[in-house]
Each structure stands twice: as C-alpha cells, then as structure tokens.
Design a protein around this motif. Structure first.
Motif, PDB file in Angstrom:
ATOM      1  N   VAL A   5      15.836   0.682  -2.693  1.00  0.00           N
ATOM      2  CA  VAL A   5      15.190   1.586  -1.933  1.00  0.00           C
ATOM      3  C   VAL A   5      14.306   1.109  -0.894  1.00  0.00           C
ATOM      4  O   VAL A   5      13.514   0.270  -1.189  1.00  0.00           O
ATOM      5  CB  VAL A   5      14.147   2.622  -2.877  1.00  0.00           C
ATOM      6  CG1 VAL A   5      13.414   3.516  -2.037  1.00  0.00           C
ATOM      7  CG2 VAL A   5      15.099   3.253  -3.913  1.00  0.00           C
ATOM      8  N   VAL A   6      14.614   1.400   0.483  1.00  0.00           N
ATOM      9  CA  VAL A   6      13.689   0.859   1.484  1.00  0.00           C
ATOM     10  C   VAL A   6      13.222   2.208   2.133  1.00  0.00           C
ATOM     11  O   VAL A   6      13.579   2.846   2.729  1.00  0.00           O
ATOM     12  CB  VAL A   6      14.371   0.173   2.583  1.00  0.00           C
ATOM     13  CG1 VAL A   6      13.644  -0.399   3.460  1.00  0.00           C
ATOM     14  CG2 VAL A   6      15.341  -0.858   1.820  1.00  0.00           C
ATOM     15  N   GLU A   7      11.698   2.344   1.797  1.00  0.00           N
ATOM     16  CA  GLU A   7      11.201   3.559   2.238  1.00  0.00           C
ATOM     17  C   GLU A   7       9.591   3.366   2.521  1.00  0.00           C
ATOM     18  O   GLU A   7       9.202   2.983   1.352  1.00  0.00           O
ATOM     19  CB  GLU A   7      11.252   4.613   1.252  1.00  0.00           C
ATOM     20  CG  GLU A   7      10.465   5.802   1.394  1.00  0.00           C
ATOM     21  CD  GLU A   7      10.412   6.495   2.718  1.00  0.00           C
ATOM     22  OE1 GLU A   7      11.666   7.099   3.134  1.00  0.00           O
ATOM     23  OE2 GLU A   7       9.557   6.637   3.395  1.00  0.00           O
ATOM     24  N   ASP A   8       8.868   3.355   3.452  1.00  0.00           N
ATOM     25  CA  ASP A   8       7.477   3.030   3.610  1.00  0.00           C
ATOM     26  C   ASP A   8       6.617   4.199   3.345  1.00  0.00           C
ATOM     27  O   ASP A   8       5.382   3.992   2.895  1.00  0.00           O
ATOM     28  CB  ASP A   8       7.254   2.641   5.195  1.00  0.00           C
ATOM     29  CG  ASP A   8       7.564   3.690   6.107  1.00  0.00           C
ATOM     30  OD1 ASP A   8       8.494   4.521   5.779  1.00  0.00           O
ATOM     31  OD2 ASP A   8       6.575   4.029   7.081  1.00  0.00           O
ATOM     32  N   ASN A  13       8.474   6.741  -1.997  1.00  0.00           N
ATOM     33  CA  ASN A  13       9.001   5.370  -2.261  1.00  0.00           C
ATOM     34  C   ASN A  13       8.981   5.702  -3.915  1.00  0.00           C
ATOM     35  O   ASN A  13       9.828   5.117  -4.817  1.00  0.00           O
ATOM     36  CB  ASN A  13       8.209   4.099  -1.759  1.00  0.00           C
ATOM     37  CG  ASN A  13       8.846   2.640  -2.230  1.00  0.00           C
ATOM     38  OD1 ASN A  13       8.875   2.519  -3.444  1.00  0.00           O
ATOM     39  ND2 ASN A  13       9.499   1.940  -1.377  1.00  0.00           N
ATOM     40  N   ARG A  14       7.769   5.997  -4.457  1.00  0.00           N
ATOM     41  CA  ARG A  14       7.380   5.975  -5.956  1.00  0.00           C
ATOM     42  C   ARG A  14       8.437   7.067  -6.594  1.00  0.00           C
ATOM     43  O   ARG A  14       8.879   6.809  -7.525  1.00  0.00           O
ATOM     44  CB  ARG A  14       5.874   6.391  -6.041  1.00  0.00           C
ATOM     45  CG  ARG A  14       5.443   5.848  -7.320  1.00  0.00           C
ATOM     46  CD  ARG A  14       3.876   5.985  -7.522  1.00  0.00           C
ATOM     47  NE  ARG A  14       3.273   5.542  -6.457  1.00  0.00           N
ATOM     48  CZ  ARG A  14       2.456   6.656  -5.848  1.00  0.00           C
ATOM     49  NH1 ARG A  14       2.459   7.843  -5.892  1.00  0.00           N
ATOM     50  NH2 ARG A  14       1.797   5.980  -4.697  1.00  0.00           N
ATOM     51  N   VAL A  17      11.940   5.693  -6.605  1.00  0.00           N
ATOM     52  CA  VAL A  17      12.017   4.478  -7.765  1.00  0.00           C
ATOM     53  C   VAL A  17      12.161   5.202  -9.106  1.00  0.00           C
ATOM     54  O   VAL A  17      13.096   4.925 -10.142  1.00  0.00           O
ATOM     55  CB  VAL A  17      11.032   3.553  -7.580  1.00  0.00           C
ATOM     56  CG1 VAL A  17      10.973   2.494  -8.812  1.00  0.00           C
ATOM     57  CG2 VAL A  17      11.178   2.407  -6.407  1.00  0.00           C
ATOM     58  N   SER A  29      12.526  -2.191  -4.778  1.00  0.00           N
ATOM     59  CA  SER A  29      12.123  -1.327  -3.791  1.00  0.00           C
ATOM     60  C   SER A  29      11.373  -1.986  -2.596  1.00  0.00           C
ATOM     61  O   SER A  29      10.785  -3.191  -3.253  1.00  0.00           O
ATOM     62  CB  SER A  29      11.279  -0.023  -4.178  1.00  0.00           C
ATOM     63  OG  SER A  29       9.956  -0.389  -4.163  1.00  0.00           O
ATOM     64  N   LYS A  31       8.865  -1.718   0.871  1.00  0.00           N
ATOM     65  CA  LYS A  31       8.041  -0.596   1.755  1.00  0.00           C
ATOM     66  C   LYS A  31       8.006  -0.989   3.323  1.00  0.00           C
ATOM     67  O   LYS A  31       7.353  -0.134   3.988  1.00  0.00           O
ATOM     68  CB  LYS A  31       6.488  -0.629   1.199  1.00  0.00           C
ATOM     69  CG  LYS A  31       6.719  -0.023  -0.391  1.00  0.00           C
ATOM     70  CD  LYS A  31       5.131   0.227  -0.769  1.00  0.00           C
ATOM     71  CE  LYS A  31       5.114   0.864  -2.287  1.00  0.00           C
ATOM     72  NZ  LYS A  31       5.499  -0.074  -3.018  1.00  0.00           N
ATOM     73  N   GLY A  36      13.081  -5.152   3.078  1.00  0.00           N
ATOM     74  CA  GLY A  36      14.061  -4.292   2.885  1.00  0.00           C
ATOM     75  C   GLY A  36      15.365  -5.085   3.039  1.00  0.00           C
ATOM     76  O   GLY A  36      16.351  -5.325   2.663  1.00  0.00           O
ATOM     77  N   ASP A  51      15.627   4.190   4.774  1.00  0.00           N
ATOM     78  CA  ASP A  51      14.881   5.055   5.716  1.00  0.00           C
ATOM     79  C   ASP A  51      14.890   4.585   6.831  1.00  0.00           C
ATOM     80  O   ASP A  51      15.244   3.208   7.071  1.00  0.00           O
ATOM     81  CB  ASP A  51      13.300   5.141   5.241  1.00  0.00           C
ATOM     82  CG  ASP A  51      12.453   6.152   5.993  1.00  0.00           C
ATOM     83  OD1 ASP A  51      13.085   6.918   6.416  1.00  0.00           O
ATOM     84  OD2 ASP A  51      11.187   5.911   6.388  1.00  0.00           O
TER      85      ASP A  51
END
Ligand code: CA
Length: 223
Positions: A5-8, A13-14, A17, A29, A31, A36, A51
């Motif tokens: 998971v690549v999400e800032d 993100n949490r 996951v 993951s 951030k 990522g 993302d």
C-alpha cells in the motif's frame, strides 16, 4: 499473497493496511513515493495499491519506473473522483485498475481479488483442485463438499498454492509472499503449516517435490 500500500494520507493508509490484513493478506505500507518505489522495486508483491498524489515522488513516475524495470505485479491506482485525466494517464503508464476516492473498502477488496486471480490466469472466484475447493470471495475451503476449517495462516498458504497450481512453489517463494517485511522469516514455519494443512485436507493434495518445493495435485494427476 503479499500486498503493498502506497498512500500518504495517514488515516486511509491505516484503514487499507487493516482491511487487507483482516482479509488475510501480508501487507507492507509506505507513506511517501520514495519508500513506495523502493519497496516495489525490491520486494516481490502480488498486488500493489498506489495513490497518485504522493510526497517525494508521484505515483505516475513510480509506476512508469516499475514498468520500465519489467515489474509485472498488478497495480491498482487511487485517484481523485473528478480527475478522469489521471485515470487515463495511470492506465497508460501500466496500471491494471483504478479506484476513485472516496471508495468503499469492500470494492477495493473485490478489485484486489480480481487482480490476483487474473494474474493467476483464472477468471472465477473459486479455485478447484480435484475435490478441493477454495472460494476467494468467502475465504472458505471445502473438500468433496465438506467444509474445512483453516486458520488464517493455513488459508494464506493454501490460497497461494491454489493460485499457482500449475507449478512447483519453493519454500523461499512462500516465505516471501506470505509474510510482510517485518516478519521473522524462518522457512521452517512453512513446513509446520504444510504439515497442518496435510492433516486437515483428505487425500494427498500437497506433494513435496524434493529439493524444489511443493505443488498441488489431484488423484487424477497421480494416476
Ligand atoms: Ca495522496
């Protein structure tokens, strides 16, 4: 199956996951874009949630670089709802699917399952091996119509073998795809879980190929 998971956005993100972990995937993951990119470049993921708007390195550049380096894992991009041009650019850069924010977690999980079975060359949600059946939608396993109760670790292992039924899967590969990067990777644990699966599943479905690993086979294959 292992997911990146690549999400800032910290909350999203949490949530991602947690939902993916609850669904039985090993999850790493990142951030920001650099982390990522690095993880995708070095670890063998089965699917990636990416993302597009990220600090340090944007999602499109990450995707382009992965594809240039021949990374073949399926990538689902997350886009802003009104940015149709992002979707087009993302698909052209090598994304396999997209989801517009905000989205329902159930939809994301369904898209992840679809990508996993597609990359296994499989069109249905159910996988069969002789009398053994695994339903990825409900995470249920049965043999000859009788339900088999598995722990989440056992299910993960069997699901991976079912998705790669046509070939021998090595212990190293199993460790790499069943556990996240923080897991203490001891390939002996794989043997323990294989042993437990063999006790729970009638018939000799899991075959050991000496020196190479494991593969699933049916009575028909053995004959
Ligand atoms: Ca973002």
């Amino acid at each position: 199956m292992r997911v990146l998971v690549v999400e800032d956005e910290p909350d999203l993100n949490r949530q991602l996951v947690k939902a993916l972990g609850d669904a039985g995937y090993a999850v790493d993951s990142a951030k920001d874009g650099e982390d990522g990119y690095f993880l995708g470049d070095t670890e063998p993921y089965d699917v990636v949630i990416l993302d597009l708007g990220l600090p340090k390195m944007d999602g499109l550049s990450i995707l382009e670089q992965w594809r240039r380096a021949e990374k073949k894992f399926p990538v689902i991009i997350l886009t802003a709802r009104d940015r149709w041009s992002d979707k087009v650019a993302g698909m052209d850069a090598g994304a396999d699917d997209y989801l517009a924010k905000p989205f329902h977690m159930e939809e994301l999980l369904a898209r992840v399952r679809a990508q996993l079975r597609r990359s296994a060359g499989h069109a249905k949600a159910e996988f069969d091996c002789g009398k053994l059946r695994l339903d990825t939608k409900t995470a249920r396993v049965s043999y000859d119509g009788q339900a088999i109760k598995l722990t989440s670790h056992e299910y993960r292992l069997l699901a991976y073998l079912m998705h790669h039924r046509e070939r021998v899967v090595s212990r190293t590969e199993l460790v790499e795809h069943l556990y996240d990067q923080d897991f203490d990777r001891d390939s002996n644990t794989i043997e323990v879980f294989i042993g437990r699966l063999r006790k729970k599943i009638p018939g000799e479905v899991i075959t050991t190929v000496r020196g190479l690993g494991y593969r699933l086979s049916t009575e028909a294959d053995a004959a």
